[in-house]
Design a protein around this motif. Sequence first.
Motif, short mmCIF file in Angstrom:
data_model
loop_
_atom_site.label_atom_id
_atom_site.label_comp_id
_atom_site.label_asym_id
_atom_site.label_seq_id
_atom_site.Cartn_x
_atom_site.Cartn_y
_atom_site.Cartn_z
N MET A 147 3.12 5.68 -3.09
CA MET A 147 4.16 6.49 -3.94
C MET A 147 3.77 6.60 -5.39
SD MET A 147 7.05 4.60 -1.57
CE MET A 147 8.28 4.92 -2.63
N GLN A 148 2.92 5.77 -6.05
CA GLN A 148 2.67 5.82 -7.42
C GLN A 148 1.46 6.60 -7.54
OE1 GLN A 148 5.28 3.86 -8.91
NE2 GLN A 148 5.35 3.48 -6.78
N GLY A 149 0.96 7.27 -6.39
CA GLY A 149 -0.20 7.98 -6.69
C GLY A 149 -1.47 7.25 -6.60
N ARG A 150 -1.47 6.29 -5.96
CA ARG A 150 -2.93 5.43 -5.45
C ARG A 150 -2.77 5.26 -4.01
NH1 ARG A 150 -0.75 1.69 -9.27
NH2 ARG A 150 -0.95 -0.07 -7.65
N PRO A 151 -3.24 6.55 -3.36
CA PRO A 151 -3.22 6.26 -2.09
C PRO A 151 -4.19 5.56 -1.15
CG PRO A 151 -4.02 8.26 -2.73
CD PRO A 151 -3.86 7.76 -3.83
N ARG A 152 -5.42 5.11 -1.95
CA ARG A 152 -6.51 4.55 -1.10
C ARG A 152 -6.95 3.09 -2.03
NH1 ARG A 152 -10.85 7.27 -0.05
NH2 ARG A 152 -10.61 5.92 1.82
N PRO A 153 -6.49 2.11 -1.63
CA PRO A 153 -7.19 1.08 -2.31
C PRO A 153 -8.47 0.99 -2.08
CG PRO A 153 -6.08 0.31 0.00
CD PRO A 153 -5.84 2.18 -0.25
N PRO A 154 -9.17 0.06 -3.19
CA PRO A 154 -10.64 -0.11 -3.17
C PRO A 154 -10.82 -1.29 -1.81
CG PRO A 154 -9.45 -1.48 -4.77
CD PRO A 154 -8.52 -0.60 -4.43
N ILE A 155 -12.07 -1.00 -1.44
CA ILE A 155 -12.39 -1.93 -0.47
C ILE A 155 -12.77 -3.30 -0.98
CG2 ILE A 155 -13.93 -2.34 1.82
CD1 ILE A 155 -14.06 0.53 2.05
N ARG B 288 0.81 -1.09 0.15
CA ARG B 288 -0.18 0.13 -0.13
C ARG B 288 0.88 1.25 -0.11
NH1 ARG B 288 -5.41 -0.17 3.25
NH2 ARG B 288 -6.40 -2.17 2.49
N VAL B 289 1.98 1.38 0.82
CA VAL B 289 2.79 2.44 0.74
C VAL B 289 3.24 2.75 -0.75
CG1 VAL B 289 5.08 3.19 1.58
CG2 VAL B 289 3.28 2.10 3.14
N TRP B 290 3.87 1.40 -1.11
CA TRP B 290 4.22 1.76 -2.37
C TRP B 290 3.13 2.13 -3.58
CZ3 TRP B 290 3.26 -0.46 -7.51
CH2 TRP B 290 4.17 -0.32 -8.37
N ALA B 291 2.05 1.85 -3.46
CA ALA B 291 1.07 2.21 -4.28
C ALA B 291 0.73 3.66 -4.09
CB ALA B 291 -0.31 1.32 -3.88
N VAL C 100 -0.20 -7.04 -8.63
CA VAL C 100 0.81 -7.72 -9.67
C VAL C 100 1.93 -6.54 -9.85
CG1 VAL C 100 0.99 -8.13 -12.00
CG2 VAL C 100 -0.59 -9.26 -10.59
N ASP C 101 1.65 -5.14 -10.06
CA ASP C 101 2.49 -4.29 -10.48
C ASP C 101 3.47 -4.13 -9.30
OD1 ASP C 101 0.84 -3.02 -8.88
OD2 ASP C 101 0.78 -1.03 -10.08
N TYR C 102 2.96 -4.16 -8.00
CA TYR C 102 4.02 -3.95 -6.93
C TYR C 102 5.05 -5.21 -7.02
CZ TYR C 102 5.68 -3.96 -2.15
OH TYR C 102 6.48 -3.86 -0.95
N LYS C 103 4.42 -6.18 -7.21
CA LYS C 103 5.43 -7.46 -7.23
C LYS C 103 6.35 -7.44 -8.17
CE LYS C 103 2.29 -10.45 -4.68
NZ LYS C 103 1.65 -11.96 -4.55
N ARG C 104 5.97 -6.92 -9.46
CA ARG C 104 7.07 -6.87 -10.55
C ARG C 104 7.79 -5.70 -9.97
NH1 ARG C 104 3.18 -7.68 -14.96
NH2 ARG C 104 3.71 -9.80 -15.47
N HIS C 105 7.44 -4.85 -9.75
CA HIS C 105 8.42 -3.88 -9.19
C HIS C 105 9.24 -4.43 -7.95
CE1 HIS C 105 10.13 -0.05 -7.21
NE2 HIS C 105 9.83 -0.71 -5.99
N LEU C 106 8.86 -5.08 -7.26
CA LEU C 106 9.98 -5.54 -6.20
C LEU C 106 10.80 -6.68 -6.90
CD1 LEU C 106 7.86 -6.43 -3.03
CD2 LEU C 106 9.32 -4.74 -3.27
N ALA C 107 10.27 -7.42 -7.87
CA ALA C 107 11.19 -8.27 -8.61
C ALA C 107 12.55 -7.49 -9.13
CB ALA C 107 10.34 -8.84 -9.72
#
Lengths: 797, 297, 164
Positions: free
Chosen positions: A789-797, A784-787, B264-271
Amino acid sequence: MTILEGHPANPAAGDADRPIGYGRLQRKEDPRFVRGKGNYVDDIVLPGMLHGAILRSPVAHARLVSIDTSKALAHPGVKAVITGQDLLGLKLAWAPTLSADVQAVLVTDKVRFQGQEVAFVVAEDRYSARDALELIEVDYDVLPAVVDARKALDPGAPVIRDEIEGRTDNHIFDWEAGDKAETDAVFASADVVVSQEMVYPRSHPAPMETCGAVADYEPIDGTLTLYETSQAPHAHRTLFAIVAGIPEHKIRIVSPDIGGGFGNKVGIYPGYILAVVGSIVTGKPVKWMEDRSENLMSTSFARDYIMQGEIAATKEGKILAVRTTVLADHGAFNATAQPTKYPAGFFHIFTGSYDLQAAHCKVTGVYTNKAPGGVAYACSFRVTEAVYLVERMVDILARKLEMDPAELRLKNLIKPEQFPYKNKTGWEYDSGDYATALRKSMEMAGYDELRREQKEKRARGELMGIGISFFTETVGAGPRKHMDIVGLGMNDGAELRVHPTGKAVVRISVQSQGQGHETTFAQIVAEEIGIPPEDIDVVHGDTDQTPFGLGTYGSRSTPVSGAAVALVARKVREKAKFIAAAMLETRPEDLEWEKGRWFVKGDPSVGKTMAEIAMGAHGTVALPEGIEGNLDAEVTYDPPNLTFPFGAYICVVDVDPGTGHVKVRRFIAVDDCGTRINPMIIEGQVHGGLTDGVGMALMQIIEFDAEGNNLGGSFMDYLIPTALEVPNWETGFTVTPSPHHPIGAKGIGESATVGSPPAIVNAVVDALAPFGIQHMDMPCTPARVWAAMQGRPRPPI
Amino acid sequence: MQIPAPFDYARATSVEDALALLDRHGPESRVVAGGHSLLPMMRLRLARPEWLIDINDLYELDFILREGDYLRVGAMTRHTTLLESAEIARLFPIITDAERVIADPIVRNRGTIGGSLCQADPAEDLSTCCVVLRAEAVVRGPGGERTLSMSEFHRGPYETAVAQNEILCEVRFPILPRSGSAYEKVERRVGDWAVVAAGAAVSLAEDGTIDDVSIGLTAAGIDHTIAEAEAVLHGKKPTEGLFIEAGRLAAAASDPIADQRGPVDYKRHLADELTRRVLRQACARALEARHTTTQEG
Amino acid sequence: MQISMTVNGEDITREIEPRVLLVHFIRDVLRLTGTHWGCDTSNCGTCVVLMDGLPVKSCTVLAAMADGHAITTVEGLATGGTLDPVQQGFMEEHGLQCGFCTPGMMLTARALLDRNPHPDDGEIREAISGQMCRCTGYATIVRSVKWAAEHPAAQETTGEEVTA
C-alpha cells in the motif's frame, strides 16, 4: 449415514447410503484412527530397538575442519557414533538423488546448507541420543554463503559444489519448452504486452507427522526390513538396493500409516540411510524420527521459483501468447523429484486453460546454500508455479485492458469442441468444459452482486477484493515412453484375488498418506465386480505384499493405480463370465452382466453371483480350457496420457486498511476431476488443498538471512493456517470424464493447492487496486500488504 | 522431538515451601508454573535449570478478588480463568481483549499471569496490560513481601526484579471510576506473537473530560507508558483529533526492531494506528461505564 | 522419581526420570500410541490430551507435573465398546484424513462439548485453533463436532448393528 460392519451377503445393488461402487461412503480406515489405533512409524517398537539422532550443521556453508566424537562415545547410553569418514569407508557418504545428482549422507568435506547432516548417534533411548549430540565437538571454517538465487551465477560467487571435478559455477541446468522464435514473433506484433516478475517463495509441505524410519537389518540372512514414512515404497526399495548394495529381494519396505505426505515423503533422506547404517553397525533395529526443526530445515522444500512472466494480447482481449524465464533455486544438491526428462517438472503447463498462438519458457536451475529438494508440495510437478504465473498474468492483463478478469477468461478459455487440445508446449489436454465450470463458480459466488458490493465499499474507503483463478492441471504421471524417475517407468500394478466365499483382496502399489485408498480402491473394485466395498480389503504400503509401482504423489494414485485396479477387476469379471458359463452349462457369450452377477440373456432369474462364481472357481466345477481354478488377476497399467483436472475458483477477501491484515471471507471452488468415486473424500481433498493455498498465499514461507540461516525452522515462524484463518469452503463440481482413462477419473489430490494461491493473491491485489498496485508477492502478510500500500509491492529476497 | 537436558524436580506445597526449595537448591533452580514459556526453551536447550520447582499445587495463588479499590489476581491464575472472568471483563476489558489473542485456548488452559509477567517477553501481551493499568506486583522472598510498580518490576527483555529466590505472588490492579480500557494486536496468524499491539486505559472526570489515561505498546521497543501521548489527552474531552495526535506521538516514541513480523516503519505505523483504535475503544467503554455508574447512582 | 496418576480411569504408578515429557510417558512408557507429537514449540496440538478434563499439550507438560492428576487419551474416549459421539461424528462427517491430528482434535471437542453442549461454528473453530490439521481444511472437523453435539447419545457397539 452409517456403514454396518455386518451386512447382507453380496446384494446385487447398493442403496444411496451403502453404495456398491461409487458414492459417498464412510471410510474403512476411520474406525482404527478414531480409536487411536493407527500405526505410524514412531509407534513401531521392535525388540532391542535403539534410537538414532542426527547432529546438524549450525552454519550454511563451511569447511569441516575436525570432528571429535570421543566424548559422545563415552556416554553410557551410546552404542555408536557415525561420521562422514565412517561412511566413506562404506562407500555410503554420498547417495544418488532423484535428479541425477548426488547428496551427502553425512558431511565429509564441506557443509552446504544449515541443518545439513554431520554425524549420527545411536543410543539406547531417544533421550540419551539427544544428550550425546551435545558431546560431539565440530570445528567449522565458515565460508560466504550463496543465498539469493539471482546472485548464484554471478562471476566470483562461491562455488557450492566444488567437490565435483571441473565445476566452476553454481549452474545446474537450462531447460526450454515451446517455440521461442514463434513466440517472440507473436509478441512483436501484439497490441498489448504486459510483464511482471513474481516470486513463488520457498515453502515446505510440513505434514503433521515428520519423517522417520525404523531399520531392522538381520545379519544372518542379510535381510533389511525398513519401516519408513514413504510415499513410494517400491521405488525406495530399488533405490536402497542400488545405494546400500543390499540385494533387492532381501529388502522389505513397509510404509505403515502415514501422517500426511504432500510430497515431503517422496525423497530418500540421509536419516533413512543412517538408520539402516546404524542397524548394520549395531546389529539392532534403529529408529530415527526427525523433530519439526529438522523436518523444516533439511527435508524437501517446495517452489522457490523466480519467474519473469509476459503475456501478449489484442486490444480486444484475445490472449495470444505467454512467455517466461524462470530462475529455479534447487538448494545445495539437485534432489528435486521430477521425471527424468523434465527438470522443471510439468512447468510447461503454464499455458494454462487458454487457447494460445504461441508459448515459450526457459528455466535455469541453480545451486544455493539452502536445503536440497524441490518436491511437488501437493502440486503434481511444478504445476502450482505454472498456474500461479499464468493466472497472475491474466489478471494483470485484465487490469491493463480495463476488462473484468472473469470476462477476459471466458473470452479465452479453450472451448469444449477443441478437446483433445494440443497446447503450444507439447501437452495434449484430454477433456474439458471450462466455461461451464467458470460460470458455475460465478453463479455460486453471486459474482455480479460481489462486484456491486465492492464498488460501494471502495467508495467508503473499504478494501474488498475478488480474485478468480482458472486452472488446468496435468497429473497421473505417466506414460513410460516419456516418464521415469531414476529410470523406473511411472507405471503401477494391481493384483486382485476373490476368495472362495466371495470376499476379495486387492493389492496396490500406491501408498495412502490420508487419501483414503482403503476406501476408494475398494469402491473401484466394487463398481466393477459388484462386491460390497466392505468385503474388499485393500493392501498397500508393504513391498512384500504388493506389486511394483511408483507410489503416491503428483495426484497419480487414482489416474494410474485407480486405472490398474479397474482393469484388474474387469479381468476378474471377464474370467468370472467363463466360470459362470461353465456353472450354468451355457456359453459365455450368452451371459449378461449386472453389477454383482452374470445371468443368462433373456432369463435374469438364471445366473450366478460373484460369490457363487468364486466358490465355483475354487471348487469342483469343470473349468473351460485355459481357465485356471481361481478368481485372481493382475495388471500393470501404463497410462496412454496424463489426465487434466481443472477448476474455477473465486476468493473474496477483506483487507484492513489500517493494518494490512487480510481476511479470507469466502472461497468458492468448482472442481472437475472427471468421474467421482467418493464425493466425500473428494470434497475433503479439496478442502485441505484450499487451506494449503491460504497458507501459501498469506503466511507460509521459508526465508533465509544473508548468512543462510533458515528463518522458518519451527512452527513459531513457519505458519500453518488454523481453523480461524479459513472460511467455510463452498464447493461445487462439474464432471467431464477423461476419455482415455478406464473409468474416466482424473485425480483431485492437488487441484486445490494448485488453484487457490492465485485466486487469493488476485483477490488481495484486487482489494489494493485503489493504490495502483499490479502485483505483490506471497505471502501476503500484514506487513507486506501494508508495504504494498506504500508503493513497495515486492520485498527483497 | 526435542528433549530437555536432565534436571531434578520438586513440587512445592505452599509459597513458603517453594521459597525454601528455591533457597535449598540455589541459583540453578527455577520455578515452573504453566510451563509454556519455560519448557519449550528447555526442550530447545536454551534454558537448562538444574532444579525445577513446580508451583502448580499453589492453589492459594489462584484467585481473583476484589478488595477495596483493588482487584487482586493471584499469580497462578490461568489465562483461561482471566478470559472467562466477568469481573475482569467489566473492570478491565483490556485484559479480556488481550487474553482472547494470547497463544491459543489450550495453551491458555495452562499458562498463568505470573508466568507471563516473569517471562517478560517483549512481545508478551499481559505485561503491556499491567503497565497500562498501573498494576503492582507483589513479590515474596526470604526477606518477606515487597510490592513493586510495573516499572520497577520490568528490568528489560526477559528480565524482571524477581530474584532467583523470590516468587511473584499476585498482581494488584487499581480500580478507577468511570474507566475503560482496550487492547488490540496485529498478528501474522492467530496464536502468533504480536507484530505490534497497543493497550490503553482511560478514566473520565464527572464532566466527561479525561482524568487519567495511559497508553502502552507491545513488541515496539518500549516497556513503559507513553507520557507524551498521554499528555495531549489529559483534561480534555476525547475527540478523534486527539486520538490521532496521541497515535502520532506513540509511534514517535516507539522503537521497534525489524524482524520477520515486519519492518520498522510498518511497526511504527501500527503503533500509531493501534493507539488510535484502543483509545477510541477505551473511551467508548469509559463513557459506557460512566452511564452505568450514573444509573447505579 | 515415582509418579502416580489416573490414565483413562486406571491408576498407574511408574518410576521415571524427572525430565520425561508427558507425551513420551504416555507413548513410550504406557505404550498408548494414539497420542502423537508434531513440533517442538507447543504450536501443533497433535499431542493434546485431557488433564482433569481440560485439553493440554502433553509435549509441554512434564510427566512429573501430571503426578496426582487424571489424564484422558484417545484410547479412553470410547467406554466399553461404545464410541464417544465425537468419534462417531468424525467418521460421519469425514473429520479426518491421515488421522494424525485426530486424537487431539477429538479430545478438545469432547472437552468443549462437556462445557458447551451446543457450540456454534465460531466457538468450535476457536476451541481447535491451537491445533493444526494439514489434510481437512477444518470445515469437516467443525461439522464432525456439530454432529456429535446433535447426537449426544450416539452409540456404536464395536462391529455390531449401528444406530445413528
